[in-house]
Scaffold this motif. Structure first.
Motif, PDB file in Angstrom:
ATOM      1  N   LYS A 209      40.265   4.002  -4.490  1.00 39.64           N
ATOM      2  CA  LYS A 209      40.602   4.539  -3.172  1.00 39.64           C
ATOM      3  C   LYS A 209      39.406   4.354  -2.238  1.00 39.64           C
ATOM      4  CE  LYS A 209      43.946   7.999  -4.795  1.00 39.64           C
ATOM      5  NZ  LYS A 209      45.108   7.342  -4.163  1.00 39.64           N
TER       6      LYS A 209
ATOM      7  N   THR B 245      41.892   4.451   3.217  1.00 43.46           N
ATOM      8  CA  THR B 245      42.006   5.476   4.255  1.00 43.46           C
ATOM      9  C   THR B 245      40.970   5.139   5.312  1.00 43.46           C
ATOM     10  OG1 THR B 245      42.679   7.184   2.662  1.00 43.46           O
ATOM     11  CG2 THR B 245      41.835   7.919   4.802  1.00 43.46           C
TER      12      THR B 245
ATOM     13  N   HIS C 266      34.589  14.280   3.500  1.00 42.78           N
ATOM     14  CA  HIS C 266      34.733  15.502   2.702  1.00 42.78           C
ATOM     15  C   HIS C 266      36.200  15.894   2.581  1.00 42.78           C
ATOM     16  CE1 HIS C 266      34.672  19.825   1.765  1.00 42.78           C
ATOM     17  NE2 HIS C 266      33.516  19.585   1.181  1.00 42.78           N
ATOM     18  N   GLN C 267      36.919  15.788   3.667  1.00 43.96           N
ATOM     19  CA  GLN C 267      38.345  16.129   3.674  1.00 43.96           C
ATOM     20  C   GLN C 267      39.122  15.228   2.719  1.00 43.96           C
ATOM     21  OE1 GLN C 267      40.025  16.112   7.623  1.00 43.96           O
ATOM     22  NE2 GLN C 267      42.120  16.059   6.874  1.00 43.96           N
ATOM     23  N   GLN C 268      38.806  13.940   2.724  1.00 44.35           N
ATOM     24  CA  GLN C 268      39.505  13.007   1.844  1.00 44.35           C
ATOM     25  C   GLN C 268      39.161  13.264   0.379  1.00 44.35           C
ATOM     26  OE1 GLN C 268      41.921  10.743   2.429  1.00 44.35           O
ATOM     27  NE2 GLN C 268      41.954  11.602   4.493  1.00 44.35           N
TER      28      GLN C 268
ATOM     29  N   THR D  44      38.277  16.086  -0.941  1.00 44.65           N
ATOM     30  CA  THR D  44      38.959  17.317  -1.327  1.00 44.65           C
ATOM     31  C   THR D  44      40.404  17.029  -1.707  1.00 44.65           C
ATOM     32  OG1 THR D  44      37.550  18.609   0.153  1.00 44.65           O
ATOM     33  CG2 THR D  44      39.599  19.634  -0.576  1.00 44.65           C
ATOM     34  N   SER D  45      41.036  16.177  -0.900  1.00 42.10           N
ATOM     35  CA  SER D  45      42.421  15.804  -1.180  1.00 42.10           C
ATOM     36  C   SER D  45      42.529  15.037  -2.495  1.00 42.10           C
ATOM     37  CB  SER D  45      42.970  14.961  -0.029  1.00 42.10           C
ATOM     38  OG  SER D  45      44.262  14.473  -0.320  1.00 42.10           O
ATOM     39  N   PHE D  46      41.620  14.096  -2.711  1.00 43.54           N
ATOM     40  CA  PHE D  46      41.653  13.307  -3.946  1.00 43.54           C
ATOM     41  C   PHE D  46      41.416  14.191  -5.170  1.00 43.54           C
ATOM     42  CE2 PHE D  46      39.977   9.375  -1.452  1.00 43.54           C
ATOM     43  CZ  PHE D  46      41.242   9.175  -0.917  1.00 43.54           C
TER      44      PHE D  46
ATOM     45  N   SER E 195      42.111  17.223  -5.636  1.00 44.41           N
ATOM     46  CA  SER E 195      43.226  18.128  -5.926  1.00 44.41           C
ATOM     47  C   SER E 195      44.467  17.388  -6.424  1.00 44.41           C
ATOM     48  CB  SER E 195      43.590  18.937  -4.673  1.00 44.41           C
ATOM     49  OG  SER E 195      44.035  18.077  -3.634  1.00 44.41           O
ATOM     50  N   SER E 196      44.349  16.063  -6.570  1.00 43.89           N
ATOM     51  CA  SER E 196      45.491  15.257  -6.994  1.00 43.89           C
ATOM     52  C   SER E 196      45.931  15.640  -8.407  1.00 43.89           C
ATOM     53  CB  SER E 196      45.128  13.769  -6.942  1.00 43.89           C
ATOM     54  OG  SER E 196      46.131  12.991  -7.549  1.00 43.89           O
TER      55      SER E 196
END
Length: 504
Positions: free
Chosen positions: A46, A80, A112-114, A116-118, A120-121
């Motif tokens: 990613k 992204t 950081h936002q991305q 965090t999303s990754f 939590s996958s």
């Protein structure tokens, strides 16, 4: 039923990559990602891509879009693209590398936002964070998420060795001279076969020690000692001394059990040469290849200064007249002039570069040369049988492409670490010639048309010097291919890295 549920809940390994803005950082990372996922449908890569509002010329922007939207990319490589950072928010008149680093720093909240999303996958397990040389600010985020960290060095191992050694030079050689060193004085560092003159070191080192440019670069170099490893786009035969020096320092520190991490070099993984196999299929590509098809074997000099390199108007004129004087065939990628050598790296160019050529030049050379604006399919040109030599800015990607295809070079470095690369090509590997500049008042100077014509003739015409150079570049080309074979040095380093990530 339980085994089936466990299988459904299994997370696939994932590598996150953060390139620095610029094609020279993005392209090799994408090619590396393709190597990683080859024959591995479960592994995902990613990309989190920082961007600038005017990060490149329009041709480079088009190239970046074609890379990100390439339908031939495996589906397990995704991108992204972050919101653009406004160039005007960056330090005014700052050096290119500093601007690139600030662009990444401005993008940290989105990165950081991305992450965090990754993290939590429910389908992917993040194994490591790989980032480009000027994206070192993501290290703090990696620590927060407890991720392994690797710097992807799109330049060579010689530059990596210098960067690792710069903090020591800063404390000893540079600090004691108090900025009074002559540009012709030399420095040595582990792995360098010949000493480098101060003027040949990377641009930021030539700034005052108190400048933001120098301090920023020094901080980047210090950070390289904090990563778990350095993935370097090179191969053992090309830079054996530099690679061995880094590995030796690492081994010595391990044996001494030195826990002062500021002084421990990272593990180095030389996994190159990583180059593009082909470029986008546009009008320029077809025109260039059709024209080359009609030229005699090994008769054409290819001239390009990379995705960001520019020349002054005076130097542009001198190259044009020098090409005419040489009498040799050429394919020249022309960019609009700019006094700064990296003028197109972060700034969009909207002018037609052909308008800046000397009056009548295109018409007078129509039978012998082809001039194309801004971009050409370099990989295909260097691999074409009609191409004999490459007048290059000595960017590392271009060097590797030239080595892989066995094309000797005329070295014309402009900015960044390109002067170091040129010294490596000319003095160590001996596969390049370098024209001499007429220097006035300690400025960069101009290469005059007579010198340009002289060097082109030395390179293009049959002589003992040229034959020896072609033998050496052919030997390097064979070694590059061997490094990527099943038992090659780069393949072994690549396998070791994958085992470290437990994705074999």
């Amino acid at each position: 039923m339980i085994p089936m549920m466990e299988k459904m809940e299994k997370k696939h390994p994932c590598i996150v990559m953060v390139p620095s803005p610029g094609l020279s950082h993005l392209i090799p990372l994408v090619e590396f990602a393709k190597m990683l996922v080859h024959d591995d449908d479960e592994l995902n890569v990613k990309f989190i891509v920082p961007t600038l509002s005017s990060s490149s010329s329009s041709s480079s922007s088009s190239s970046m879009n074609s890379i990100l939207n390439n339908s031939d990319l495996p589906p397990n490589i995704t991108f992204t693209v972050l919101p653009q950072v406004n160039v005007e928010d960056l330090p005014v008149k700052s050096q290119t590398s500093t601007q690139i680093r600030f662009a990444v720093k401005h993008s940290l909240p989105f990165i950081h936002q991305q992450l965090t999303s990754f993290m939590s996958s429910t389908t992917h397990h993040i194994v490591a964070l790989v980032f480009s040389i000027f994206a070192t600010d993501v290290l703090d985020l990696a620590k927060e998420f407890n991720l392994l960290t690797y710097v992807f060095f799109a330049s060579g191992a010689s530059l990596l060795s210098f960067c690792l050694y710069l903090p020591y030079l800063d404390e000893t050689v540079f600090s004691t001279t108090n900025n009074t060193m002559s540009l012709t004085e030399t420095v040595n560092f582990p792995g360098c076969v010949v000493p480098f003159q101060i003027k040949d070191l990377p641009d930021p080192v030539l700034y005052e020690r108190s400048s933001e440019v120098y301090k920023s670069f020094l901080n980047v170099c210090r950070t390289h000692s904090l990563v778990d490893g350095a993935i370097v786009n090179t191969f053992t035969h090309l830079e054996s001394e530099a690679i061995a020096a880094i590995q030796q320092q690492q081994q010595q520190q391990r044996e001494a059990n030195d826990r002062n991490t500021d002084k421990v070099p990272p593990f180095v993984y030389p996994i190159g040469p990583i180059i593009q196999s082909e470029t986008s299929n546009d009008v320029n590509r077809l025109e260039c290849l059709r024209w080359l098809d009609n030229q005699p074997p090994r008769s054409v000099l290819y001239i390009s200064f990379g995705s960001g390199g520019t020349l002054s108007q005076e130097q542009l004129n001198e190259i044009a007249f020098g090409l005419e004087m040489s009498g040799h065939k050429f394919l020249w990628v022309v960019r609009a002039p700019n006094e700064y050598g990296g003028g197109a790296y972060l700034n969009e160019q909207k002018e037609d570069p052909l308008h800046h050529l000397p009056s009548g030049f295109v018409e007078r050379t129509k039978g012998e040369g082809l001039v194309v604006p801004s971009w050409a399919p370099q990989v295909e040109i260097l691999g074409h049988g009609s191409t004999s030599a490459f007048l290059s800015h000595c960017g590392w990607n271009s060097i590797l492409e030239s080595v892989v295809h066995g094309v000797p070079m005329i070295a014309w470095p402009l900015f960044a670490e390109q002067r170091m690369n040129a010294v490596l090509l000319k003095e160590v590997l001996k596969v390049a010639l370098m024209p001499e500049k007429v220097v006035d008042n300690d400025e960069d100077g101009i290469v005059k048309r007579e010198e340009i014509a002289r060097v082109i003739k030395r390179m293009m015409e049959e002589n003992e010097e040229g034959l020896e150079m072609r033998k050496r570049i052919k030997h390097l080309s064979d070694a590059a291919a061997a490094a990527l074979t099943q038992n090659g040095s780069s393949t072994k380093a690549f396998s070791t890295l994958k085992q470290k990530w437990k994705i074999v």
